[in-house]
Design a protein around this motif. Structure first.
Motif: not given
Length: 142
Positions: A4-13, A51-54, A59-63, A129-136
């Motif tokens: 669990p400590s390796d999994v990204i739960r959210r990003l903060v900019g 930005k539209r790209e942002w 949503p693609e990041l999965g977190v 590791r990314w959250a499992a939404r997209h297979g990690g």
């Protein structure tokens, strides 16, 4: 094995600017005068807002992705980012992990696509590791 400590739960900019009307005005005036800059602002915002790209990348990041100003940081985020803004942190069960700092973000010249590439590389380098939404791992960006 992923813990669990390796999994990204959210990003903060964390922007290198204060929020609120006064902070936003000070930043805009400083930007025009050449006395204020924030590489994360340049990545997430254009002349007319986000930005539209942002908006497509997040949503693609999965977190969840939180963007905060200097005066909006929680004590935990303040401790992890003080003197190192703008920056991007990954929040794990063990707390914040720095991913991208001011020099990293500045080198991206406001490019969302380059941000996504550098973010993925930073996550890999940190052993997260990314959250499992997209297979990690987040789905590739267009």
């Amino acid at each position: 094995m992923t813990s669990p400590s390796d999994v990204i739960r959210r990003l903060v900019g964390v922007y290198h600017a204060d929020g609120g009307l006064r902070g936003e005005l000070a930043y805009v005036v400083g930007k025009v005068r050449g006395t204020a800059e924030c590489a994360l602002c340049d990545i997430t915002h254009g002349a007319l807002g986000r930005k539209r790209e942002w908006r497509h990348l997040v949503p693609e990041l999965g977190v969840p992705v939180d963007l905060v100003h200097l005066n909006e940081r929680s004590p935990e985020i303040r401790a992890a980012s003080e003197g190192r803004t703008p920056c991007v942190l990954a929040l794990t069960d063990d707390g914040p992990v720095p991913l991208l700092g001011p020099a990293d973000l500045d080198a991206l010249d406001g490019s969302v696509a380059r941000f996504a590439e550098r973010l993925h590389a930073a996550v890999d380098a940190a052993g997260l590791r990314w959250a499992a939404r997209h297979g990690g791992r987040p789905a590739p960006t267009a």
